[in-house]
Design an enzyme around this catalytic site. Sequence first.
Site, mmCIF file in Angstrom:
data_model
loop_
_atom_site.group_PDB
_atom_site.id
_atom_site.type_symbol
_atom_site.label_atom_id
_atom_site.label_comp_id
_atom_site.label_asym_id
_atom_site.label_seq_id
_atom_site.Cartn_x
_atom_site.Cartn_y
_atom_site.Cartn_z
ATOM 1 N N ASP A 169 1.257 -1.402 -0.065
ATOM 2 C CA ASP A 169 0.039 -0.276 -0.145
ATOM 3 C C ASP A 169 1.127 1.100 0.044
ATOM 4 O O ASP A 169 1.786 1.227 0.298
ATOM 5 C CB ASP A 169 -0.478 0.149 0.671
ATOM 6 C CG ASP A 169 -1.821 1.089 1.671
ATOM 7 O OD1 ASP A 169 -1.935 2.448 0.310
ATOM 8 O OD2 ASP A 169 -2.733 1.502 1.905
ATOM 9 N N TYR A 226 -5.775 17.173 -7.556
ATOM 10 C CA TYR A 226 -4.548 15.882 -8.330
ATOM 11 C C TYR A 226 -3.577 17.015 -9.003
ATOM 12 O O TYR A 226 -2.477 16.172 -8.960
ATOM 13 C CB TYR A 226 -5.603 15.600 -9.021
ATOM 14 C CG TYR A 226 -5.512 14.708 -10.137
ATOM 15 C CD1 TYR A 226 -4.812 13.107 -9.645
ATOM 16 C CD2 TYR A 226 -5.652 15.234 -11.724
ATOM 17 C CE1 TYR A 226 -4.825 12.486 -10.918
ATOM 18 C CE2 TYR A 226 -4.197 14.022 -12.242
ATOM 19 C CZ TYR A 226 -4.186 12.575 -12.339
ATOM 20 O OH TYR A 226 -3.652 12.424 -13.238
ATOM 21 N N SER A 263 1.205 13.041 -14.806
ATOM 22 C CA SER A 263 0.496 13.729 -16.460
ATOM 23 C C SER A 263 0.407 15.445 -16.251
ATOM 24 O O SER A 263 0.944 15.866 -15.634
ATOM 25 C CB SER A 263 -0.993 14.000 -15.272
ATOM 26 O OG SER A 263 -2.419 14.951 -16.254
ATOM 27 N N PHE A 275 -9.259 12.038 -7.360
ATOM 28 C CA PHE A 275 -10.812 12.219 -6.735
ATOM 29 C C PHE A 275 -11.407 13.501 -6.827
ATOM 30 O O PHE A 275 -13.048 13.725 -6.314
ATOM 31 C CB PHE A 275 -10.614 12.570 -4.841
ATOM 32 C CG PHE A 275 -10.354 11.592 -3.661
ATOM 33 C CD1 PHE A 275 -11.014 10.081 -4.445
ATOM 34 C CD2 PHE A 275 -9.657 11.289 -3.102
ATOM 35 C CE1 PHE A 275 -10.868 8.940 -2.925
ATOM 36 C CE2 PHE A 275 -9.499 10.381 -1.870
ATOM 37 C CZ PHE A 275 -9.922 8.689 -2.546
ATOM 38 N N VAL A 315 -7.288 7.765 -20.105
ATOM 39 C CA VAL A 315 -7.680 6.771 -20.679
ATOM 40 C C VAL A 315 -8.769 5.808 -19.441
ATOM 41 O O VAL A 315 -9.105 6.244 -18.766
ATOM 42 C CB VAL A 315 -6.707 6.331 -19.798
ATOM 43 C CG1 VAL A 315 -6.376 4.804 -19.956
ATOM 44 C CG2 VAL A 315 -5.317 6.199 -20.486
ATOM 45 N N LYS A 364 0.603 15.667 -9.123
ATOM 46 C CA LYS A 364 0.944 15.856 -9.753
ATOM 47 C C LYS A 364 2.445 16.857 -10.647
ATOM 48 O O LYS A 364 3.955 16.361 -10.496
ATOM 49 C CB LYS A 364 0.297 15.684 -11.188
ATOM 50 C CG LYS A 364 -0.478 14.543 -10.846
ATOM 51 C CD LYS A 364 0.287 13.093 -10.819
ATOM 52 C CE LYS A 364 -0.995 11.630 -11.238
ATOM 53 N NZ LYS A 364 -0.087 10.236 -10.766
#
Length: 235
Positions: free
Chosen positions: A62, A159, A143, A94, A191, A163
């Site tokens: 994890d 997010y 990303s 999220f 994707v 990144k």
Amino acid sequence: MSQDKQVAFVTGGNRGIGYELVKQLALKGFKVILASRDPKRGHEAAQKLKGLDLDVSFVMMDVDDQESIRQAAITVNEKYGRLDVLFNNAGLYFDENEKLLTMDPSILEKTMRTNFFGAYYVIHSFMPLMEKQRYGRIINVSSELGAMRDMSVQGAGAYKLSKLALNGLTQLVAAEIKGDIKINAVCPGWVSSDMGGPSAPRTPKQAAESILWLATIGPEGPHGGLFRDGKPIHW
């Protein structure tokens, strides 16, 4: 155990892009370790690939749990004594339409913990295996949304920040490491996966194929860059 096979490790390997990366690496002749935090799904995914006669094994890990990362690194060292390729693929998303200042701050914390600190601790724990043989290829699945220019557009703030930090980590680690160890970041595009949703134009297989090349670059290959479809993109 034969030592001539290169060993690859893929985080978040039980589904989506991660699963395809495991499969494609094994098809290319790597001994692949599929890492997943879900023991049942991870084991099932590895068994499915073993059923295709591919050299795949499962390790429970994890990325939110430093001790589980440390234990996974010990396991890989004891079982294989080497690591040639590391894909930091595990990640979450999220907060598509949430505003950074009005969302629950725990969303930002959880996103940073998985997407940034997870990758950091994985690199930190597995780097000694690469330094031992002075060879390694690290690929951070990032990303284009983590590019600095994207910070001026509202949306997906947690997010994007995770990144942006991962892209910065890629460059900082690139500046520090010695020997033929290369680290790069990749944008797999939009994707169709649990993260990207069903309307995304790319399959996980296409995404995996677009980033796999970084696993086998030679000593003259790129280092500390961000790529999409094999082409460098700006930070």
